[in-house]
Design an enzyme around this catalytic site. Structure first.
Site, short mmCIF file in Angstrom:
data_model
loop_
_atom_site.label_atom_id
_atom_site.label_comp_id
_atom_site.label_asym_id
_atom_site.label_seq_id
_atom_site.Cartn_x
_atom_site.Cartn_y
_atom_site.Cartn_z
N SER A 52 0.83 -1.19 0.00
CA SER A 52 0.00 0.00 0.00
C SER A 52 0.88 1.25 0.00
CB SER A 52 -0.95 -0.05 1.22
OG SER A 52 -1.94 0.93 1.14
N HIS B 291 -2.12 -1.45 -4.64
CA HIS B 291 -3.58 -1.53 -4.83
C HIS B 291 -4.17 -0.13 -4.83
CE1 HIS B 291 -4.58 -1.85 -0.22
NE2 HIS B 291 -3.83 -0.80 -0.52
#
Length: 343
Positions: free
Chosen positions: A115, A138
């Site tokens: 992330s 993501h």
């Protein structure tokens, strides 16, 4: 990735840090350290460890880390990451602080950079993946409280933030925003070799496998400890060799050639009279003589001796025998019978 919520929750988002600090005070909980800086003034390399969530309710905020980054005077900085992500805006602040630092920054992913932690990794001048580590990308996510308009506004904001993060990957690895957004929507995970192949890392740190033989350094042969101690440095040259023993020398000569036939015939007659054994041949006599003695130091010369009568010396021993003496007395002594009669 967590973000600040828009719309009616904007006021709540603006006071996020203050609320977190008040709750920690009420619960008696100290802010959790999710980073550590060591060797800040080292002449070689400083180390920054990002271990845990980035920012958040229970952690220290990015402004604390950025303030400490300013104190690093080492020419090189190694940022080690093991984080699942956290606050998007906290992470972007850290990434920009690393880009602005004058030190040469090497990011090392120790376990996971997921992330927003993967975005922080993109700020390094060099990115290394440790063995078995992973990197994950993501789309941004968040919470929203409000009506449909608030939800629509939140969706637009999440798309904008995700595009912004995709640009960070594209700037580092190449490609377009749309290509990286497609990978982010699929929540893509990268092993060390995959991260290198896709441009998200510069090197995968190799580790020897247990089954692979480890090449040993070449070493010189060890000295033979069984060898005797060398005393040559003290003047010792070894045991004195034993002196050679004199060899026995056999001397052979012919008596007849040495004394003549007449003397030899007399020897034979004398031997025949004394010994009843068969006549032995005496032509060849074997005499055992010792080997010559080592040459001695010459003595002072003596006056020359009178010349010796060879025949007398040869026959002197013959007169010692009674039988032989009786035979030759009348030959070598004067006749005394006539002188006695006339006296």
């Amino acid at each position: 990735m967590n973000i600040v919520m828009p719309g009616r929750a904007a006021a709540f988002a603006a006071s996020q840090r203050e609320r977190a600090e008040k709750q920690r005070e009420q619960l008696g909980v100290q802010a959790r350290d999710w980073y550590r800086i060591t060797n800040a003034a080292d002449s070689d390399e400083a180390e920054v460890m990002l271990y845990d969530e980035i920012g958040g309710w229970w952690g220290r905020t990015a402004d604390d880390l950025v303030a400490e980054l300013r104190g690093i005077t080492a020419p090189r900085m190694r940022v080690r990451i093991n984080s699942p992500g956290g606050s998007v805006f906290e992470g972007i602040a850290i990434a920009n602080a690393l880009r602005a630092h004058p030190a040469l920054v090497t990011v090392q992913v120790d376990s996971i950079a997921a992330s927003i932690a993967s975005v922080i990794a993109m700020a390094g001048d060099r990115i290394e993946m440790a063995p078995n580590s992973m990197l994950m990308i993501h789309d941004a996510s968040g919470l929203c409280m409000g009506n449909a308009s608030d939800m629509e506004e939140m969706a637009e904001l999440l798309d904008l933030i995700s595009d912004n993060i995709a640009d960070a990957y594209a700037a580092r690895a190449g490609g377009t925003r749309d290509e990286w957004r497609a990978r982010m929507r699929a929540e893509t995970w990268y092993l060390p070799e995959d991260a290198v192949d896709n441009g998200l890392a510069d090197a995968a740190i190799a580790a020897p496998k247990a089954a692979d033989p480890v090449e040993e350094p070449v070493e010189e042969d060890e000295p033979d400890m069984a060898r005797p101690f060398d005393l040559a440095a003290y003047g010792y040259t070894g045991p004195t060799p034993a002196e050679p023993q004199p060899e026995q020398v056999t001397l052979t000569f012919n008596v007849g050639d040495a004394v003549g036939e007449q003397v030899l015939a007399a020897f034979r007659e004398m031997a025949a009279g004394r010994n009843t054994e068969p006549e032995a041949a005496v032509e060849d006599v074997v005499v055992e003589a010792p080997a010559p003695e080592p040459v001695a130091v010459a003595e002072p010369e003596q006056p020359a001796a009178e010349p010796e009568d060879g025949w007398a010396a040869l026959t002197a021993h013959l007169t010692q025998d009674d039988a032989w003496s009786a035979l030759v007395t009348n030959l070598i002594e004067p006749d005394t019978s006539s002188s006695a009669a006339t006296a």
